[in-house]
Scaffold this motif. Structure first.
Motif, PDB file in Angstrom:
ATOM      1  N   UNK A 212      -2.616   6.703   5.562  1.00 21.20           N
ATOM      2  CA  UNK A 212      -1.245   6.803   5.066  1.00 21.20           C
ATOM      3  C   UNK A 212      -1.048   8.118   4.328  1.00 21.20           C
ATOM      4  N   UNK A 213       0.180   8.614   4.357  1.00 23.37           N
ATOM      5  CA  UNK A 213       0.467   9.880   3.694  1.00 23.37           C
ATOM      6  C   UNK A 213       0.259   9.741   2.194  1.00 23.37           C
ATOM      7  N   UNK A 214      -0.085  10.852   1.556  1.00 22.07           N
ATOM      8  CA  UNK A 214      -0.319  10.834   0.115  1.00 22.07           C
ATOM      9  C   UNK A 214      -1.701  11.338  -0.172  1.00 22.07           C
ATOM     10  N   UNK A 300      -9.226   8.038  -6.637  1.00 18.63           N
ATOM     11  CA  UNK A 300      -8.245   7.159  -5.999  1.00 18.63           C
ATOM     12  C   UNK A 300      -7.608   7.916  -4.835  1.00 18.63           C
ATOM     13  N   UNK A 301      -7.558   7.275  -3.682  1.00 22.11           N
ATOM     14  CA  UNK A 301      -6.993   7.891  -2.480  1.00 22.11           C
ATOM     15  C   UNK A 301      -5.877   7.007  -1.927  1.00 22.11           C
ATOM     16  N   UNK A 302      -5.219   7.505  -0.892  1.00 20.18           N
ATOM     17  CA  UNK A 302      -4.154   6.730  -0.256  1.00 20.18           C
ATOM     18  C   UNK A 302      -4.687   5.421   0.312  1.00 20.18           C
ATOM     19  N   UNK A 303      -5.899   5.422   0.808  1.00 23.25           N
ATOM     20  CA  UNK A 303      -6.478   4.186   1.341  1.00 23.25           C
ATOM     21  C   UNK A 303      -6.703   3.159   0.236  1.00 23.25           C
ATOM     22  N   UNK A 304      -7.093   3.622  -0.930  1.00 20.48           N
ATOM     23  CA  UNK A 304      -7.298   2.711  -2.058  1.00 20.48           C
ATOM     24  C   UNK A 304      -5.974   2.044  -2.433  1.00 20.48           C
ATOM     25  N   UNK A 305      -4.919   2.828  -2.493  1.00 17.48           N
ATOM     26  CA  UNK A 305      -3.599   2.281  -2.818  1.00 17.48           C
ATOM     27  C   UNK A 305      -3.168   1.275  -1.751  1.00 17.48           C
ATOM     28  N   UNK A 306      -3.403   1.613  -0.492  1.00 23.34           N
ATOM     29  CA  UNK A 306      -3.044   0.701   0.598  1.00 23.34           C
ATOM     30  C   UNK A 306      -3.790  -0.623   0.471  1.00 23.34           C
TER      31      UNK A 306
END
Length: 324
Positions: A212-214, A300-306
């Motif tokens: 995901x973007x970010x 923290x990365x976009x995958x973590x947020x997802x």
């Protein structure tokens, strides 16, 4: 007179036998009659080799070269494997491809090699025969020449696919997902047209989706890039039950034991379905702390947020109340 001739014959036979025992021709010792008629040319024939060519014998001076002697036909030369630039062939070699997977997952070469091999085998088994052969011809042969593909279980759904990758590579389903995503991304980076043309089952299409973007798609090492401070604040605004703790996001849950058990069971199902899930610390019978973090990047990365959003959805589906 007759007796004398018989005696002479007996004597000649004795002398002939003695001559043969000495390795000589009896005629050379005058032990037989008609010595001039003995076939002494036989020895010369044996020493001189085969007789000269005649009108019916093959001869290089008459009508061309001697025919080749009978024997095994020469072995056929194997066809060369397609190299870089060949249509349908992955553009980089084995070490470069596995090295890319290693950079994307943040693991060493050996672990990346095992994950890439497992992903290629399980993906090939999930494809139709024609696409399977195209994939196996295109990737480096070292990715599929150890484990027989017939020994791989075919899975066209994501949970089964990740379970099989995990079984072959000796990793957890969550680790298997990172391995599979990184391998697919590395293959697509080298021959996107090939990967896009494969009839990947619908249940496995998530493995082909970019992050995901970010925070950028990838960092300088090929792994997911960390979120910037502004991106992290924006992400937490959409995750009211979560807080940042260093390179991870955490959420606490306090529920009656039976409700908490139901929630944690649903989160375990999320891990089985997707190969991803939080770390669960059960502090008491009625409370637990959920933590999500990247295995590739110490941030923290976009995958973590997802993943945090997916955990929230799982908790909501469990139908339980929650406490922040």
């Amino acid at each position: 007179m007759r007796k004398q001739m018989e005696g002479d014959n007996q004597r000649r036979r004795v002398l002939a036998r003695q001559a043969r025992e000495r390795g000589r021709q009896p005629s050379s010792d005058a032990a037989t009659l008609g010595a001039s008629k003995q076939l002494t040319h036989l020895d010369r024939g044996k020493r001189a080799g085969p007789p000269p060519a005649g009108v019916h014998k093959p001869d290089s001076s008459r009508g061309g070269p001697m025919p080749p002697s009978a024997g095994r036909p020469p072995a056929a030369r194997p066809a060369p494997r397609p190299g870089p630039g060949t249509p349908g062939a992955i553009g980089l070699g084995y070490r470069e491809l596995v090295g890319d997977v290693s950079r994307r997952t943040g693991v060493d070469f050996r672990e990346a090699k095992v994950g890439a091999e497992a992903t290629v085998l399980v993906l090939a088994r999930a494809l139709a025969e024609a696409d399977r052969q195209r994939l196996l011809r295109a990737v480096p042969v070292s990715l599929h020449d150890v484990t027989p593909i017939d020994g791989v279980e075919p899975h066209r759904d994501l949970p089964g696919f990740l379970t099989e990758v995990a079984r072959i590579s000796g990793r957890t389903p969550e680790q298997a997902r990172y391995q599979a995503e990184a391998t697919m991304a590395a293959l697509a980076a080298r021959d996107g047209r090939l990967v896009a043309s494969l009839g990947v089952p619908e249940g496995l299409r998530d493995l082909l989706e970019p992050p995901a973007a970010g925070g950028g798609l990838v960092g300088t090492t090929g792994a997911d890039a960390p979120l910037t401070a502004d991106e992290l604040r924006a992400a937490l605004a959409d995750l009211p039950y979560w807080s940042a703790r260093g390179p991870a996001l955490s959420r606490s849950i306090a529920l009656p034991p039976s409700n908490l058990d139901r929630v944690l069971d649903r989160i375990d199902q999320l891990r089985r379905d997707t190969g991803r899930g939080p770390t669960i610390a059960r502090e008491t019978s009625s409370s637990a702390v959920l933590t999500v973090r990247s295995r590739q990047t110490d941030a923290v990365t976009a995958r973590v947020v997802d993943l945090a959003h997916r955990v929230d959805d799982a908790i909501e589906e469990a139908g339980a109340g929650m406490a922040g």
